[in-house]
Design a protein around this motif. Structure first.
Motif, PDB file in Angstrom:
ATOM      1  N   GLU A 149       0.824  -1.209   0.000  1.00  0.00           N
ATOM      2  CA  GLU A 149       0.000   0.000   0.000  1.00  0.00           C
ATOM      3  C   GLU A 149       0.863   1.265   0.000  1.00  0.00           C
ATOM      4  OE1 GLU A 149      -4.064  -1.438   2.250  1.00  0.00           O
ATOM      5  OE2 GLU A 149      -2.220  -1.225   3.449  1.00  0.00           O
ATOM      6  N   TYR A 150       1.952   1.227   0.774  1.00  0.00           N
ATOM      7  CA  TYR A 150       2.871   2.374   0.748  1.00  0.00           C
ATOM      8  C   TYR A 150       3.474   2.557  -0.639  1.00  0.00           C
ATOM      9  CZ  TYR A 150       2.857   3.494   5.731  1.00  0.00           C
ATOM     10  OH  TYR A 150       2.493   3.908   6.990  1.00  0.00           O
ATOM     11  N   TYR A 151       3.806   1.452  -1.279  1.00  0.00           N
ATOM     12  CA  TYR A 151       4.379   1.514  -2.623  1.00  0.00           C
ATOM     13  C   TYR A 151       3.396   2.179  -3.591  1.00  0.00           C
ATOM     14  CZ  TYR A 151       6.686  -0.008  -6.940  1.00  0.00           C
ATOM     15  OH  TYR A 151       7.303  -0.033  -8.162  1.00  0.00           O
ATOM     16  N   GLU A 152       2.143   1.778  -3.529  1.00  0.00           N
ATOM     17  CA  GLU A 152       1.133   2.342  -4.418  1.00  0.00           C
ATOM     18  C   GLU A 152       0.889   3.822  -4.116  1.00  0.00           C
ATOM     19  OE1 GLU A 152      -0.093   0.959  -7.082  1.00  0.00           O
ATOM     20  OE2 GLU A 152       1.091  -0.853  -6.666  1.00  0.00           O
ATOM     21  N   MET A 153       0.955   4.214  -2.836  1.00  0.00           N
ATOM     22  CA  MET A 153       0.792   5.614  -2.465  1.00  0.00           C
ATOM     23  C   MET A 153       1.939   6.462  -3.011  1.00  0.00           C
ATOM     24  SD  MET A 153      -0.456   4.818   1.430  1.00  0.00           S
ATOM     25  CE  MET A 153      -0.054   6.431   2.093  1.00  0.00           C
ATOM     26  N   LEU A 154       3.153   5.951  -2.879  1.00  0.00           N
ATOM     27  CA  LEU A 154       4.316   6.665  -3.418  1.00  0.00           C
ATOM     28  C   LEU A 154       4.206   6.814  -4.931  1.00  0.00           C
ATOM     29  CD1 LEU A 154       6.999   4.823  -1.272  1.00  0.00           C
ATOM     30  CD2 LEU A 154       6.690   7.307  -1.291  1.00  0.00           C
ATOM     31  N   LYS A 155       3.796   5.738  -5.570  1.00  0.00           N
ATOM     32  CA  LYS A 155       3.652   5.744  -7.025  1.00  0.00           C
ATOM     33  C   LYS A 155       2.571   6.725  -7.469  1.00  0.00           C
ATOM     34  CE  LYS A 155       2.617   2.479 -10.780  1.00  0.00           C
ATOM     35  NZ  LYS A 155       2.281   1.051 -11.062  1.00  0.00           N
ATOM     36  N   ARG A 156       1.488   6.777  -6.715  1.00  0.00           N
ATOM     37  CA  ARG A 156       0.359   7.659  -7.058  1.00  0.00           C
ATOM     38  C   ARG A 156       0.698   9.130  -6.830  1.00  0.00           C
ATOM     39  NH1 ARG A 156      -3.715   6.828  -2.749  1.00  0.00           N
ATOM     40  NH2 ARG A 156      -2.382   8.393  -1.725  1.00  0.00           N
ATOM     41  N   ASP A 157       1.277   9.410  -5.666  1.00  0.00           N
ATOM     42  CA  ASP A 157       1.481  10.804  -5.269  1.00  0.00           C
ATOM     43  C   ASP A 157       2.798  11.389  -5.756  1.00  0.00           C
ATOM     44  OD1 ASP A 157      -0.904  10.504  -3.920  1.00  0.00           O
ATOM     45  OD2 ASP A 157       0.051  10.108  -1.978  1.00  0.00           O
ATOM     46  N   LYS A 158       3.746  10.488  -6.074  1.00  0.00           N
ATOM     47  CA  LYS A 158       5.091  10.945  -6.447  1.00  0.00           C
ATOM     48  C   LYS A 158       5.644  11.897  -5.385  1.00  0.00           C
ATOM     49  CE  LYS A 158       4.451  10.437 -11.452  1.00  0.00           C
ATOM     50  NZ  LYS A 158       3.134   9.794 -11.360  1.00  0.00           N
ATOM     51  N   ALA A 159       5.359  11.545  -4.144  1.00  0.00           N
ATOM     52  CA  ALA A 159       5.770  12.351  -2.991  1.00  0.00           C
ATOM     53  C   ALA A 159       6.081  11.401  -1.831  1.00  0.00           C
ATOM     54  CB  ALA A 159       4.663  13.321  -2.596  1.00  0.00           C
ATOM     55  N   PRO A 160       6.970  11.782  -0.929  1.00  0.00           N
ATOM     56  CA  PRO A 160       7.386  10.901   0.163  1.00  0.00           C
ATOM     57  C   PRO A 160       6.237  10.543   1.117  1.00  0.00           C
ATOM     58  CG  PRO A 160       8.920  12.715  -0.095  1.00  0.00           C
ATOM     59  CD  PRO A 160       7.734  13.040  -0.939  1.00  0.00           C
ATOM     60  N   HIS A 161       6.322   9.335   1.658  1.00  0.00           N
ATOM     61  CA  HIS A 161       5.429   8.885   2.733  1.00  0.00           C
ATOM     62  C   HIS A 161       6.274   8.239   3.823  1.00  0.00           C
ATOM     63  CE1 HIS A 161       1.421   9.623   1.023  1.00  0.00           C
ATOM     64  NE2 HIS A 161       1.993   9.392  -0.156  1.00  0.00           N
ATOM     65  N   SER A 162       7.397   8.857   4.149  1.00  0.00           N
ATOM     66  CA  SER A 162       8.322   8.313   5.138  1.00  0.00           C
ATOM     67  C   SER A 162       7.693   8.379   6.529  1.00  0.00           C
ATOM     68  CB  SER A 162       9.641   9.084   5.108  1.00  0.00           C
ATOM     69  OG  SER A 162      10.208   9.032   3.810  1.00  0.00           O
ATOM     70  N   ILE A 163       8.029   7.389   7.375  1.00  0.00           N
ATOM     71  CA  ILE A 163       7.373   7.294   8.668  1.00  0.00           C
ATOM     72  C   ILE A 163       8.207   6.449   9.625  1.00  0.00           C
ATOM     73  CG2 ILE A 163       6.042   5.258   7.983  1.00  0.00           C
ATOM     74  CD1 ILE A 163       3.701   6.361   9.636  1.00  0.00           C
ATOM     75  N   GLU A 164       8.151   6.784  10.909  1.00  0.00           N
ATOM     76  CA  GLU A 164       8.775   5.957  11.936  1.00  0.00           C
ATOM     77  C   GLU A 164       7.921   4.711  12.140  1.00  0.00           C
ATOM     78  OE1 GLU A 164       8.963   8.577  15.251  1.00  0.00           O
ATOM     79  OE2 GLU A 164      10.763   9.621  14.533  1.00  0.00           O
ATOM     80  N   THR A 165       8.553   3.557  12.186  1.00  0.00           N
ATOM     81  CA  THR A 165       7.801   2.303  12.268  1.00  0.00           C
ATOM     82  C   THR A 165       7.372   1.948  13.691  1.00  0.00           C
ATOM     83  OG1 THR A 165       9.768   0.908  12.565  1.00  0.00           O
ATOM     84  CG2 THR A 165       9.077   1.408  10.292  1.00  0.00           C
ATOM     85  N   GLY A 166       8.040   2.519  14.682  1.00  0.00           N
ATOM     86  CA  GLY A 166       7.746   2.130  16.055  1.00  0.00           C
ATOM     87  C   GLY A 166       8.339   0.782  16.434  1.00  0.00           C
ATOM     88  N   LYS A 167       9.140   0.216  15.556  1.00  0.00           N
ATOM     89  CA  LYS A 167       9.808  -1.066  15.824  1.00  0.00           C
ATOM     90  C   LYS A 167      11.325  -0.850  15.837  1.00  0.00           C
ATOM     91  CE  LYS A 167       7.800  -4.413  16.164  1.00  0.00           C
ATOM     92  NZ  LYS A 167       7.068  -5.392  15.330  1.00  0.00           N
ATOM     93  N   SER A 168      11.999  -1.584  16.709  1.00  0.00           N
ATOM     94  CA  SER A 168      13.458  -1.495  16.803  1.00  0.00           C
ATOM     95  C   SER A 168      14.075  -2.863  16.541  1.00  0.00           C
ATOM     96  CB  SER A 168      13.880  -0.997  18.193  1.00  0.00           C
ATOM     97  OG  SER A 168      13.446   0.326  18.397  1.00  0.00           O
TER      98      SER A 168
END
Length: 487
Positions: free
Chosen positions: A241-260
């Motif tokens: 879903e993130y891949y499709e959002m990046l492809k659609r918007d051509k804009a970053p969707h970077s985010i902290e995962t909350g996992k270490s």
């Protein structure tokens, strides 16, 4: 008198047919498979250039060349030495951490993750930040609104699926992406697969990491499905879903995962280590044509091993190609009709890290490239469902001859082709040498995986591909084909 001439002509024709059949019949699936089984065994541990395992494999091929009647091309040694960088992954560990930074979920090397071939060494732990494609340019920047200092970055391994205004993304190799992350303060990088990309798994070996310098203390791993799912488990969207959002918007969707995670990679890197092409040749029998050359090539190297957990056999890629040129040399030795032109056989090193062996060879020929009539490359020919040959769009006369030979003999060649070069044929094509690139269609299901073993080969396709390679070589060595220009 006419009857005598007719008898001589018929005798010559039947002797020629007999010689051809005597040679091609020596190429058989059983012998080919035995060679592949041996080269892809643990004895050679994935044939990583710069290791004793690769040198052992190179010396084995040199012995097979010698037993086939080949002579050293330049000097008294069939091993053509040059330097390449090597990085041996001795061990690697990855754990998912709890809220107190304690390891709770171990990830298995070779099952849940794999190291990039030129991963740096080190022991790190930190929060994972998803940073899209890991790209940072004036036009597009995945790091624009997020800090990765003292964190571990997770990025898609591929380039963005749209074209920037500049026309291309420049260097988006693993080292290039890792270098960006390191410059921004990250401790390490995790590559995740492009949804619906190939291969289907990220658990594959690769030493194609981009140009130096080596990032010695910056671990680089590829996450399999289990590790990827764990990293995204707290996020609102899946990687797809993130891949499709990046492809659609051509804009970053970077985010902290909350996992270490905790990562530990133990590696032995050396910038310069000896490796070898294996080179032998048959001198042409015609005084006027023996200074013209046909070159047969296949890369011997593969992507090696990682710790005691996994090695990559490289049966189809490319023990199959090396087995083919050995078999063609042996068949020519047994053929009563000797080649008029000279034939050079080369098992290249360092194809997997960037065509370094073939490039070195073509740049250090002991004769002019003008004297090279054609180059035949054999790569991944053991699996698949039919024969495929690249080069037909550029070298049409050579391609058509291979097609005619197939129609009269092997009857398994597909009509689909492409332009000259590709893989180890590329450096030759760039020098103006006509090339044909033999491979098997639909034969890449196990590419760079631990499952690329001798058992996955298709004996029928394998044998017929090598037989067509022999017949093409034999035709070229007769002297009838004149070197053509790229079209």
């Amino acid at each position: 008198m006419k009857r005598i001439i007719l008898v001589i002509a018929l005798t010559t024709f039947y002797l020629s047919v007999f010689a051809q059949k005597a040679g091609v019949s020596k190429v058989n699936a059983d012998d080919l498979t035995k060679t592949v089984k041996y080269l892809s065994s643990k004895r050679f541990m994935g044939r990583l250039p710069g290791t004793p395992y690769y040198e052992h494999a190179a010396r084995y091929v040199a012995t097979r060349f010698k037993n086939s009647g080949l002579k050293p091309l330049d000097g008294n040694n069939m091993l053509q030495e040059f330097n390449d960088e090597v990085n041996i992954i001795l061990d690697a560990q990855v754990y998912i951490l709890d809220e107190n930074n304690r390891p709770i979920y171990p990830m298995r090397l070779g099952k849940d993750f794999i190291c990039r071939g030129f991963s740096g060494a080190g022991e790190i732990r930190g929060e994972v930040v998803f940073a899209g494609f890991g790209i940072k340019t004036d036009e597009y920047n995945d790091y624009r609104s997020i800090s990765v200092k003292d964190k571990i970055v997770a990025v898609f391994k591929s380039a963005p699926p749209w074209k920037p205004s500049s026309g291309n993304w420049g260097d988006w190799s693993p080292r290039a992406k890792a270098r960006i992350a390191q410059e921004l303060g990250a401790k390490g990088i995790i590559f995740i697969g492009e949804p619906n990309g190939m291969p289907k798994t990220m658990i594959y070996g690769s030493i194609a990491c981009g140009s130096k310098p080596h990032l010695n203390k910056f671990p680089m791993i590829q996450a399999g499905e289990r590790l990827t799912d764990s990293l995204f488990s707290k996020l609102p969207y899946s990687p797809k879903e993130y891949y499709e959002m990046l492809k659609r918007d051509k804009a970053p969707h970077s985010i902290e995962t909350g996992k270490s995670v905790y990562m530990r990679v133990v590696a032995d890197y050396q910038e310069f280590r000896k490796t070898y092409n294996v080179v032998g040749y048959i001198e042409g029998s015609d005084p006027k044509l023996k200074n013209e050359y046909i070159i047969l090539g296949a890369h011997l190297d593969h992507v090696g091993y990682q710790g005691n957990h996994v090695y990559f056999p490289g049966a189809n890629d490319n023990a199959s190609g090396v087995a083919s040129i050995i078999a063609i040399a042996e068949a020519l030795k047994e053929s009563p009709k000797k080649p008029r032109r000279s034939i050079v056989f080369v098992a290249f090193s360092s194809e997997e890290s960037g065509l370094k062996g073939s490039t070195y060879f073509v740049n250090h020929l002991p004769f002019s490239t003008d004297n090279v009539i054609a180059m035949l490359n054999f790569d991944c020919i053991g699996s698949g469902d039919s024969i495929a040959i690249g080069g037909g769009e550029t070298y049409k006369r050579l391609w058509r001859k291979a097609m005619r030979l197939d129609k009269r003999n092997t009857r398994l060649l597909t009509k689909k082709t492409f332009g000259g070069g590709g893989a180890d044929a590329q450096p030759f094509h760039e020098k103006g040498i006509p090339t044909l690139y033999f491979y098997a269609k639909n034969g890449y299901q196990h590419l760079h995986q631990a499952t690329d073993t001798q058992e996955t080969l298709n004996p029928l396709v394998f044998e017929k591909t090598v037989r067509l390679g022999f017949l093409t070589t034999e035709y070229l060595a007769k002297g009838r084909y004149r070197k053509e220009r790229a079209k």
